[in-house]
Design a protein around this motif. Structure first.
Motif, mmCIF file in Angstrom:
data_model
loop_
_atom_site.group_PDB
_atom_site.id
_atom_site.type_symbol
_atom_site.label_atom_id
_atom_site.label_comp_id
_atom_site.label_asym_id
_atom_site.label_seq_id
_atom_site.Cartn_x
_atom_site.Cartn_y
_atom_site.Cartn_z
ATOM 1 N N THR A 224 0.816 -1.226 0.000
ATOM 2 C CA THR A 224 0.000 0.000 0.000
ATOM 3 C C THR A 224 0.842 1.264 0.000
ATOM 4 O O THR A 224 0.346 2.337 -0.354
ATOM 5 N N GLY A 225 2.121 1.164 0.436
ATOM 6 C CA GLY A 225 2.980 2.331 0.544
ATOM 7 C C GLY A 225 2.692 3.191 1.757
ATOM 8 O O GLY A 225 3.272 4.271 1.902
ATOM 9 N N LYS A 226 1.832 2.717 2.655
ATOM 10 C CA LYS A 226 1.458 3.525 3.819
ATOM 11 C C LYS A 226 2.340 3.182 5.020
ATOM 12 O O LYS A 226 2.556 2.005 5.329
ATOM 13 N N PRO A 227 2.843 4.200 5.733
ATOM 14 C CA PRO A 227 3.603 3.946 6.963
ATOM 15 C C PRO A 227 2.735 3.253 8.009
ATOM 16 O O PRO A 227 1.535 3.525 8.122
ATOM 17 N N LEU A 228 3.364 2.358 8.770
ATOM 18 C CA LEU A 228 2.644 1.664 9.837
ATOM 19 C C LEU A 228 2.615 2.473 11.122
ATOM 20 O O LEU A 228 1.864 2.148 12.051
ATOM 21 N N HIS A 229 3.437 3.509 11.186
ATOM 22 C CA HIS A 229 3.549 4.332 12.401
ATOM 23 C C HIS A 229 4.237 5.613 11.969
ATOM 24 O O HIS A 229 4.940 5.636 10.944
ATOM 25 N N ASN A 230 4.049 6.684 12.702
ATOM 26 C CA ASN A 230 4.854 7.872 12.441
ATOM 27 C C ASN A 230 6.332 7.518 12.541
ATOM 28 O O ASN A 230 6.725 6.625 13.310
ATOM 29 N N ALA A 231 7.163 8.206 11.777
ATOM 30 C CA ALA A 231 8.610 8.002 11.857
ATOM 31 C C ALA A 231 9.117 8.422 13.231
ATOM 32 O O ALA A 231 8.681 9.451 13.774
ATOM 33 N N LEU A 232 10.027 7.635 13.796
ATOM 34 C CA LEU A 232 10.679 7.999 15.057
ATOM 35 C C LEU A 232 11.902 8.845 14.720
ATOM 36 O O LEU A 232 12.838 8.369 14.078
ATOM 37 N N VAL A 233 11.891 10.108 15.155
ATOM 38 C CA VAL A 233 12.942 11.059 14.805
ATOM 39 C C VAL A 233 14.210 10.741 15.586
ATOM 40 O O VAL A 233 14.171 10.162 16.681
ATOM 41 N N TRP A 234 15.335 11.136 15.042
ATOM 42 C CA TRP A 234 16.628 10.860 15.677
ATOM 43 C C TRP A 234 16.687 11.335 17.117
ATOM 44 O O TRP A 234 17.395 10.762 17.944
ATOM 45 N N GLN A 235 15.911 12.368 17.458
ATOM 46 C CA GLN A 235 15.918 12.896 18.826
ATOM 47 C C GLN A 235 15.096 12.052 19.788
ATOM 48 O O GLN A 235 15.167 12.241 21.000
ATOM 49 N N ASP A 236 14.295 11.128 19.275
ATOM 50 C CA ASP A 236 13.367 10.352 20.092
ATOM 51 C C ASP A 236 14.126 9.397 21.016
ATOM 52 O O ASP A 236 15.068 8.720 20.588
ATOM 53 N N THR A 237 13.712 9.345 22.282
ATOM 54 C CA THR A 237 14.431 8.521 23.262
ATOM 55 C C THR A 237 13.563 7.418 23.869
ATOM 56 O O THR A 237 13.899 6.870 24.915
ATOM 57 N N ARG A 238 12.452 7.072 23.227
ATOM 58 C CA ARG A 238 11.556 6.072 23.816
ATOM 59 C C ARG A 238 12.198 4.685 23.898
ATOM 60 O O ARG A 238 11.690 3.811 24.619
ATOM 61 N N ASN A 239 13.277 4.468 23.154
ATOM 62 C CA ASN A 239 13.940 3.164 23.162
ATOM 63 C C ASN A 239 15.067 3.098 24.189
ATOM 64 O O ASN A 239 15.906 2.198 24.131
ATOM 65 N N ASP A 240 15.092 4.037 25.153
ATOM 66 C CA ASP A 240 16.217 4.051 26.095
ATOM 67 C C ASP A 240 16.256 2.820 26.985
ATOM 68 O O ASP A 240 17.319 2.393 27.427
ATOM 69 N N ARG A 241 15.096 2.205 27.228
ATOM 70 C CA ARG A 241 15.106 0.962 28.010
ATOM 71 C C ARG A 241 15.793 -0.171 27.245
ATOM 72 O O ARG A 241 16.468 -1.014 27.840
ATOM 73 N N LEU A 242 15.616 -0.174 25.927
ATOM 74 C CA LEU A 242 16.320 -1.163 25.104
ATOM 75 C C LEU A 242 17.825 -0.941 25.163
ATOM 76 O O LEU A 242 18.606 -1.897 25.211
ATOM 77 N N VAL A 243 18.229 0.320 25.167
ATOM 78 C CA VAL A 243 19.656 0.637 25.284
ATOM 79 C C VAL A 243 20.214 0.053 26.569
ATOM 80 O O VAL A 243 21.264 -0.619 26.574
#
Length: 501
Positions: A92-111
């Motif tokens: 479909t060419g449609k994004p599944l989610h908004n893009a996560l910007v380089w400044q985004d830190t929601r993955n810090d627990r994974l880090v």
């Protein structure tokens, strides 16, 4: 022969299309901002569909302004905000989610999770990068873990991953109708999934991070003909891709080891060309690809990324309303002779190079009743120069090559007060080139080289010239004093964020 080369410059806050002539002069320019989405503290998103729409619009607008046709373009290059992470449906060419910007830190627990076994540097020898929320690999892992059905569909080959360069090329070359799924070595080197030595996706990293290989783009050189545009106009070769900071390095013609540039934008990004072999960092920098020309050995770089510089001026304008326009910060800063003892550490989403402290948070320190708005404004500008000084000092220690001159570009180079203070802190000249649009120019150069519009790097070097040079004026004792005070302020910002936050 076509007369010009075009460049898409897709940045953190806007998309631009620029047209350059053989001398590297700007012939046409159009720009459009896109929305910044902040759904929660530490979360920063972009609507990738909006970015694609805006990109098409500025391409048409720039050509129309100059009275040009697509046939006037020998090629188009692309430069992009790096690390901003996107997944979309192949059909479909449609994004599944908004893009996560380089400044985004929601993955810090994974880090933190991956750093428990081997520390933050466990993958540095392989990828050149420390574990940090900044890079694309763990942003992609977060999307696969949190977007319903994404992992299963990705494993089946129905979901594609890319940074913004990949998204644009895919759409420009047809999208769901045979669009090319590629990324260049500079963008691939920012995912923490590519080996610095082989320049291929590393199966071990994919296994550790849990990333299906079927969703990854093919890695290509920074300068070669990938395909032709189908939208918004057809038949123009797409022949260059460079991540924005590598594009600025290329546009500044830093082709020799030891040559360095700093881009003063939303954040600051300093890169030093280190030659054809990667230089491992012991001082908190990242080792990255500088560029790779088709059929040639890759060039590597050391990089120091600073998250908040120009964004701090915007914060002063939009959050505190101390200024109405970003340019007013210099006027306000020059109402005082110095910072009045005030130091501003803008660790709004942690600190990047050379500290890599995810838990750091911003602080203003040294306040007394003597301090006024001018001192705050001056401390905002000085924060950019202090952070850059830390990064370039680390580069010199890692490479063994002292920086003799800093080539500067980006929006903040118009600020004479900042540039003079930067030269004072570095104790070397800071130089602004005649063509300040070095990021877009670098992408144009890469594309033009691939189609023979420019014959070689010597052609590009001849285009580079000095617009303004700032030389150091501060005595060594004063420099050491204020640098030490800055260092104390930075230490106090560390680990402010608590786990329960």
């Amino acid at each position: 022969m076509s007369r010009y080369v075009g460049a898409i410059d897709q940045g953190t806050t806007s998309s631009r299309f620029m047209v350059f002539d053989r001398e590297g002069s700007v012939i046409a320019l159009a720009q459009a901002e896109h929305a910044q989405i902040y759904p929660a503290p530490g979360h920063v998103e972009h609507d990738a569909a909006e970015i694609w729409t805006k990109t098409q619009g500025v391409m048409r607008e720039a050509l129309d302004k100059a009275g040009l046709q697509p046939t006037d373009l020998a090629a188009v290059g692309i430069t992009n905000q790096r690390e901003t992470t996107l997944i979309w449906d192949r059909r479909t060419g449609k994004p599944l989610h908004n893009a996560l910007v380089w400044q985004d830190t929601r993955n810090d627990r994974l880090v933190s999770e991956f750093a428990r076994d081997g520390g933050r540097d466990r993958f540095r020898d392989l990828t050149g990068l420390p574990l940090a929320s900044y890079f694309s690999g763990l942003k992609l892992r977060w999307l696969l873990d949190h977007v319903e059905g994404a992992r299963e569909r990705a494993e089946a080959g129905d979901v594609l991953f890319g940074n913004i360069d990949t998204w644009l090329v895919w759409n420009l070359t047809g999208g769901t109708e045979g669009g090319l799924h590629v990324t260049d070595v500079t963008n691939a080197s920012r995912t923490q999934l590519m080996s610095l030595k082989t320049l291929e996706w590393d199966d071990g990293m994919l296994s550790v991070f849990g990333i299906p290989k079927a969703m990854l783009p093919r890695i290509v050189s920074s300068s070669e003909v990938y395909g032709e545009t189908k939208a918004p106009f057809a038949g123009v070769p797409i022949a260059g891709i460079l991540g924005d900071q590598q594009a600025a390095l290329f546009g500044q013609t830093c082709f020799a080891p030891g040559e360095a540039k700093n881009t003063y934008g939303t954040g600051c990004f300093a890169l030093m060309n280190t030659g054809t072999e990667p230089v491992p960092s012991k001082a908190g920098l990242v080792t990255t690809l500088a560029y790779r020309l088709d059929g040639q050995k890759p060039a590597y770089a050391l990089e120091g990324s600073i998250a908040i510089t120009g964004a701090l001026v915007q914060w002063l304008r939009d959050n505190l309303h101390m200024i109405k326009d970003s340019a007013e910060v210099e006027t306000l800063a020059t109402t005082v002779e110095d910072n009045g003892g005030v130091y501003f550490v803008p660790a709004f989403s942690g600190l990047y190079a050379p500290h890599w402290n995810e838990g750091a948070r911003g602080l203003i320190i040294g306040l007394t009743r003597y301090v006024n708005r001018g001192h705050i404004a001056r401390s905002v500008l000085e924060a950019t120069a202090f952070q850059t000084h830390e990064v370039l000092d680390a580069m010199a220690r890692d490479s063994g090559i002292p920086v003799k001159e800093l080539r500067a570009d980006g929006g903040m180079v118009a600020n004479n007060t900042l540039m003079q203070f930067q030269a004072d802190m570095l104790d070397v000249p800071v130089v602004r080139p005649k063509v300040s649009e070095t990021t877009a120019l670098g992408a144009a150069y890469a594309a033009g080289l691939a189609v023979g519009y420019w014959k070689g790097l010597d052609d590009l070097k001849r285009n580079w010239g000095v617009d303004k040079r700032w030389t150091p004026k501060m005595d060594a004792g004063q420099r050491e004093k204020i640098a030490a005070a800055w260092g104390r302020a930075v230490q106090r910002s560390f680990d402010w964020k608590l786990d329960e936050d």
